[in-house]
Scaffold this motif. Structure first.
Motif, PDB file in Angstrom:
ATOM      1  N   ALA A  72     -31.792   4.767 -11.024  1.00 40.83           N
ATOM      2  CA  ALA A  72     -31.428   4.400  -9.651  1.00 40.83           C
ATOM      3  C   ALA A  72     -30.162   5.128  -9.206  1.00 40.83           C
ATOM      4  CB  ALA A  72     -31.230   2.889  -9.550  1.00 40.83           C
ATOM      5  N   LEU A  73     -29.145   5.143 -10.059  1.00 40.82           N
ATOM      6  CA  LEU A  73     -27.899   5.845  -9.735  1.00 40.82           C
ATOM      7  C   LEU A  73     -28.134   7.342  -9.583  1.00 40.82           C
ATOM      8  CD1 LEU A  73     -25.017   4.301 -11.887  1.00 40.82           C
ATOM      9  CD2 LEU A  73     -24.948   4.779  -9.442  1.00 40.82           C
ATOM     10  N   TYR A  74     -28.902   7.920 -10.486  1.00 43.12           N
ATOM     11  CA  TYR A  74     -29.170   9.359 -10.460  1.00 43.12           C
ATOM     12  C   TYR A  74     -29.874   9.745  -9.160  1.00 43.12           C
ATOM     13  CZ  TYR A  74     -30.822  13.964 -11.891  1.00 43.12           C
ATOM     14  OH  TYR A  74     -31.071  15.304 -11.947  1.00 43.12           O
ATOM     15  N   ILE A  75     -30.905   9.004  -8.816  1.00 40.62           N
ATOM     16  CA  ILE A  75     -31.681   9.344  -7.626  1.00 40.62           C
ATOM     17  C   ILE A  75     -30.865   9.117  -6.355  1.00 40.62           C
ATOM     18  CG2 ILE A  75     -33.731   8.716  -6.280  1.00 40.62           C
ATOM     19  CD1 ILE A  75     -35.137   8.184  -8.947  1.00 40.62           C
ATOM     20  N   ALA A  76     -29.978   8.099  -6.379  1.00 42.50           N
ATOM     21  CA  ALA A  76     -29.122   7.852  -5.213  1.00 42.50           C
ATOM     22  C   ALA A  76     -28.243   9.061  -4.908  1.00 42.50           C
ATOM     23  CB  ALA A  76     -28.257   6.623  -5.456  1.00 42.50           C
ATOM     24  N   MET A  77     -27.904   9.854  -5.938  1.00 42.34           N
ATOM     25  CA  MET A  77     -27.063  11.046  -5.767  1.00 42.34           C
ATOM     26  C   MET A  77     -27.871  12.329  -5.956  1.00 42.34           C
ATOM     27  SD  MET A  77     -23.908  10.223  -5.090  1.00 42.34           S
ATOM     28  CE  MET A  77     -22.991  11.680  -5.578  1.00 42.34           C
ATOM     29  N   ASP A  78     -29.199  12.240  -5.892  1.00 46.00           N
ATOM     30  CA  ASP A  78     -30.045  13.374  -6.256  1.00 46.00           C
ATOM     31  C   ASP A  78     -29.774  14.604  -5.401  1.00 46.00           C
ATOM     32  OD1 ASP A  78     -32.072  14.622  -7.770  1.00 46.00           O
ATOM     33  OD2 ASP A  78     -33.490  14.322  -6.136  1.00 46.00           O
ATOM     34  N   SER A  79     -29.639  14.426  -4.097  1.00 48.78           N
ATOM     35  CA  SER A  79     -29.456  15.583  -3.225  1.00 48.78           C
ATOM     36  C   SER A  79     -28.119  16.269  -3.480  1.00 48.78           C
ATOM     37  CB  SER A  79     -29.564  15.160  -1.754  1.00 48.78           C
ATOM     38  OG  SER A  79     -28.646  14.126  -1.462  1.00 48.78           O
ATOM     39  N   PHE A  80     -27.071  15.504  -3.789  1.00 54.04           N
ATOM     40  CA  PHE A  80     -25.765  16.106  -4.059  1.00 54.04           C
ATOM     41  C   PHE A  80     -25.786  16.884  -5.375  1.00 54.04           C
ATOM     42  CE2 PHE A  80     -24.561  12.564  -1.226  1.00 54.04           C
ATOM     43  CZ  PHE A  80     -23.875  13.286  -0.266  1.00 54.04           C
ATOM     44  N   GLY A  81     -26.485  16.362  -6.376  1.00 51.04           N
ATOM     45  CA  GLY A  81     -26.587  17.077  -7.645  1.00 51.04           C
ATOM     46  C   GLY A  81     -27.357  18.369  -7.494  1.00 51.04           C
ATOM     47  N   THR A  82     -28.486  18.324  -6.766  1.00 57.60           N
ATOM     48  CA  THR A  82     -29.281  19.528  -6.520  1.00 57.60           C
ATOM     49  C   THR A  82     -28.467  20.564  -5.757  1.00 57.60           C
ATOM     50  OG1 THR A  82     -31.321  18.216  -6.466  1.00 57.60           O
ATOM     51  CG2 THR A  82     -31.410  20.407  -5.485  1.00 57.60           C
ATOM     52  N   ALA A  83     -27.725  20.109  -4.747  1.00 55.44           N
ATOM     53  CA  ALA A  83     -26.887  21.018  -3.953  1.00 55.44           C
ATOM     54  C   ALA A  83     -25.821  21.677  -4.819  1.00 55.44           C
ATOM     55  CB  ALA A  83     -26.244  20.251  -2.794  1.00 55.44           C
ATOM     56  N   CYS A  84     -25.238  20.909  -5.731  1.00 59.53           N
ATOM     57  CA  CYS A  84     -24.228  21.459  -6.647  1.00 59.53           C
ATOM     58  C   CYS A  84     -24.863  22.479  -7.586  1.00 59.53           C
ATOM     59  CB  CYS A  84     -23.584  20.323  -7.436  1.00 59.53           C
ATOM     60  SG  CYS A  84     -22.283  20.847  -8.574  1.00 59.53           S
ATOM     61  N   ASN A  85     -26.063  22.182  -8.077  1.00 63.99           N
ATOM     62  CA  ASN A  85     -26.767  23.112  -8.970  1.00 63.99           C
ATOM     63  C   ASN A  85     -26.966  24.469  -8.305  1.00 63.99           C
ATOM     64  OD1 ASN A  85     -27.056  21.128 -10.943  1.00 63.99           O
ATOM     65  ND2 ASN A  85     -29.112  20.547 -10.286  1.00 63.99           N
ATOM     66  N   VAL A  86     -27.606  24.462  -7.122  1.00 68.87           N
ATOM     67  CA  VAL A  86     -28.016  25.724  -6.494  1.00 68.87           C
ATOM     68  C   VAL A  86     -26.823  26.488  -5.927  1.00 68.87           C
ATOM     69  CG1 VAL A  86     -30.296  24.795  -5.964  1.00 68.87           C
ATOM     70  CG2 VAL A  86     -28.508  24.672  -4.223  1.00 68.87           C
ATOM     71  N   THR A  87     -25.804  25.780  -5.446  1.00 67.50           N
ATOM     72  CA  THR A  87     -24.633  26.471  -4.904  1.00 67.50           C
ATOM     73  C   THR A  87     -23.854  27.156  -6.024  1.00 67.50           C
ATOM     74  OG1 THR A  87     -24.498  24.760  -3.195  1.00 67.50           O
ATOM     75  CG2 THR A  87     -22.595  26.206  -3.441  1.00 67.50           C
ATOM     76  N   GLY A  88     -23.793  26.518  -7.190  1.00 73.17           N
ATOM     77  CA  GLY A  88     -23.097  27.115  -8.324  1.00 73.17           C
ATOM     78  C   GLY A  88     -23.749  28.375  -8.844  1.00 73.17           C
ATOM     79  N   ASP A  89     -25.027  28.607  -8.493  1.00 67.57           N
ATOM     80  CA  ASP A  89     -25.710  29.822  -8.955  1.00 67.57           C
ATOM     81  C   ASP A  89     -25.026  31.085  -8.439  1.00 67.57           C
ATOM     82  OD1 ASP A  89     -27.481  28.129 -10.157  1.00 67.57           O
ATOM     83  OD2 ASP A  89     -29.063  28.374  -8.653  1.00 67.57           O
ATOM     84  N   GLY A  90     -24.371  30.975  -7.282  1.00 72.88           N
ATOM     85  CA  GLY A  90     -23.668  32.134  -6.736  1.00 72.88           C
ATOM     86  C   GLY A  90     -22.543  32.610  -7.639  1.00 72.88           C
ATOM     87  N   SER A  91     -21.874  31.677  -8.306  1.00 73.23           N
ATOM     88  CA  SER A  91     -20.783  32.065  -9.211  1.00 73.23           C
ATOM     89  C   SER A  91     -21.332  32.794 -10.435  1.00 73.23           C
ATOM     90  CB  SER A  91     -19.993  30.819  -9.638  1.00 73.23           C
ATOM     91  OG  SER A  91     -20.816  29.907 -10.349  1.00 73.23           O
ATOM     92  N   ILE A  92     -22.497  32.374 -10.921  1.00 72.17           N
ATOM     93  CA  ILE A  92     -23.126  33.070 -12.058  1.00 72.17           C
ATOM     94  C   ILE A  92     -23.554  34.476 -11.638  1.00 72.17           C
ATOM     95  CG2 ILE A  92     -25.098  33.057 -13.644  1.00 72.17           C
ATOM     96  CD1 ILE A  92     -24.959  30.041 -13.670  1.00 72.17           C
ATOM     97  N   ALA A  93     -24.077  34.600 -10.399  1.00 69.75           N
ATOM     98  CA  ALA A  93     -24.490  35.912  -9.895  1.00 69.75           C
ATOM     99  C   ALA A  93     -23.302  36.869  -9.824  1.00 69.75           C
ATOM    100  CB  ALA A  93     -25.136  35.762  -8.518  1.00 69.75           C
ATOM    101  N   MET A  94     -22.122  36.361  -9.460  1.00 71.46           N
ATOM    102  CA  MET A  94     -20.922  37.201  -9.422  1.00 71.46           C
ATOM    103  C   MET A  94     -20.589  37.746 -10.808  1.00 71.46           C
ATOM    104  SD  MET A  94     -18.605  34.765  -6.956  1.00 71.46           S
ATOM    105  CE  MET A  94     -17.092  35.655  -7.287  1.00 71.46           C
ATOM    106  N   ILE A  95     -20.683  36.889 -11.811  1.00 67.75           N
ATOM    107  CA  ILE A  95     -20.366  37.303 -13.182  1.00 67.75           C
ATOM    108  C   ILE A  95     -21.388  38.319 -13.691  1.00 67.75           C
ATOM    109  CG2 ILE A  95     -20.143  36.490 -15.558  1.00 67.75           C
ATOM    110  CD1 ILE A  95     -19.152  33.801 -14.413  1.00 67.75           C
ATOM    111  N   ILE A  96     -22.669  38.070 -13.430  1.00 65.76           N
ATOM    112  CA  ILE A  96     -23.722  38.987 -13.870  1.00 65.76           C
ATOM    113  C   ILE A  96     -23.581  40.348 -13.186  1.00 65.76           C
ATOM    114  CG2 ILE A  96     -26.221  39.413 -13.840  1.00 65.76           C
ATOM    115  CD1 ILE A  96     -25.318  37.410 -15.946  1.00 65.76           C
ATOM    116  N   GLU A  97     -23.173  40.336 -11.915  1.00 65.64           N
ATOM    117  CA  GLU A  97     -22.934  41.608 -11.218  1.00 65.64           C
ATOM    118  C   GLU A  97     -21.855  42.415 -11.927  1.00 65.64           C
ATOM    119  OE1 GLU A  97     -21.203  43.310  -6.970  1.00 65.64           O
ATOM    120  OE2 GLU A  97     -21.259  41.143  -7.358  1.00 65.64           O
ATOM    121  N   ARG A  98     -20.765  41.751 -12.331  1.00 67.44           N
ATOM    122  CA  ARG A  98     -19.675  42.430 -13.009  1.00 67.44           C
ATOM    123  C   ARG A  98     -20.120  42.979 -14.374  1.00 67.44           C
ATOM    124  NH1 ARG A  98     -15.030  45.219 -12.435  1.00 67.44           N
ATOM    125  NH2 ARG A  98     -13.822  45.104 -14.375  1.00 67.44           N
TER     126      ARG A  98
END
Length: 388
Positions: free
Chosen positions: A357-383
């Motif tokens: 119940a707690l996890y699903i209540a925050m599901d959209s925020f967790g998903t948003a954090c997951n996908v937005t953080g991918d940009g930081s990994i892309a920066m490192i892989i580019e380097r």
């Protein structure tokens, strides 16, 4: 014209609201019906979880290992590293915040009940799992790594078909019944006089998790900028479109086109973006890990369970592996984590229900954090791709 499907989060919200409302006036025998259902569903989860772990993690690891080039290995390692960082960051952050925030908070699983009659199930059916959780995990790792090494096709086809069956069980049975399971939990809590205390703790935890997801993203992009030797905040600003999209869709898969466009717009070379973004949308789950660790610590602290660094260190390392191989299905992350919560932290069925119940209540925020953080990994892989 297609009918718009109601998402899991609205269903869970309605289930909680109805559980609280119905618990105020439902007679004892009605509550016992839902208690019986919850007992049966809980037994089914105990049976299916080892199979779920085997069916999801083994093929996931095998697929990650197929044709593993250098950048693939580095990207998977970064996703795992960021996931581990998220887990330990959450542990230390919650260790500082929770003692004051949850001081004198009632237990989420052991609140004193109001005497309004028995809520025992009418009957129960004992279903034993085919194997225990740790056996399933070790078997999944062995088979997954073995298939990645030998590249065998026969066993791979069997496990991929088995994964399809497990995905059907998740999407066709477990996910549709979860709202009813959560309804039963909150119905029984309200009937027993527990719900006001539980909701009070829920709100505090949700606020803490939201703040920590924002801080985590700032740290991830700071690390990415440091490695890439460039200002990370223009990239983060561009990727906020993905954050908003994920909030609305609650789906990492649906956000892939937006994230690709925004990462290229932010200056990530197109070949790097085309490789990193789709891969990380499936294996980088820092936000999900943050939610699971934070919720687990809150439930344990308020229930009087011992919370130690050694205990959570092992849990976070194991969770990090499970998250990397978590499926891209609704609720896949928490479904994968249930077995580890049971085997390593000693969670019972009611604690698992509250976790979901707690996890699903925050599901959209967790998903948003997951996908937005991918940009930081892309920066490192580019380097890395430029230097080597």
């Amino acid at each position: 014209m297609k009918k718009r499907k109601i998402g899991l989060l609205p269903k869970v919200a309605v289930a909680i609201a109805l559980g609280i409302l119905c618990g105020l006036f439902f007679p004892n025998w009605t509550v016992r019906i839902f208690t019986t259902f919850n007992g049966l569903f809980g037994d089914f989860l105990k049976f299916i979880i080892p199979l779920l772990i085997l069916g999801l993690i083994a093929p996931g690891i095998a697929e990650l290992g197929r044709g593993a080039g250098r950048l693939l290995v580095v990207t998977v390692a970064l996703a795992y590293g960021f996931t581990l960082f998220s887990g330990f960051f959450t542990y230390f952050g919650c260790s500082l915040a929770y003692p004051a925030l949850l001081q004198n908070a009632p237990s989420l699983t052991m609140i004193e009940t109001v005497e309004r009659g028995s809520t025992e199930a009418f009957f129960s059916i004992s279903v034993l799992p085919l194997m225990d959780i740790m056996t399933a995990l070790l078997l999944a790792f062995t088979l997954g790594l073995g298939m990645a090494v030998i590249g065998g096709n026969s066993l791979s086809k069997v496990l991929y078909d088995f994964r399809d069956i497990i995905n059907k069980v998740i999407t066709g049975v477990i996910i549709p019944l979860l709202p009813l399971f959560i309804f039963g939990i909150f119905l029984e809590m309200t009937f027993a006089g527990k719900v006001a205390a539980v909701l009070g703790v829920f709100v505090k935890i949700i606020v803490v998790i939201f703040i920590m997801t924002v801080v985590l993203l700032l740290i991830q992009y700071s690390i990415g900028g440091l490695v890439a030797r460039k200002n990370p905040f223009p990239v983060l600003k561009c990727m906020l479109t993905s954050y908003v999209t994920a909030l609305g869709t609650q789906s990492s898969a649906a956000t892939i086109p937006v994230s690709l466009r925004q990462s290229i717009k932010a200056g990530i070379p197109e070949p790097i973006a085309n490789f990193v973004i789709p891969l990380c949308h499936n294996i980088h789950l820092s936000g999900s890990t943050l939610k699971i660790v934070a919720c687990a610590m809150a439930i344990m602290m308020t229930s009087g369970m011992e919370v130690s660094f050694v205990q959570f260190a092992g849990f976070i390392f194991m969770l990090g592996i499970a998250m990397v191989a978590a499926p891209g299905v609704p609720g896949g992350a928490i479904m994968t984590a249930i077995g580890i919560l049971q085997s390593m932290l000693g969670f019972g069925s009611e604690a698992i229900g509250l976790m979901i119940a707690l996890y699903i209540a925050m599901d959209s925020f967790g998903t948003a954090c997951n996908v937005t953080g991918d940009g930081s990994i892309a920066m490192i892989i580019e380097r890395i791709s430029k230097t080597k």
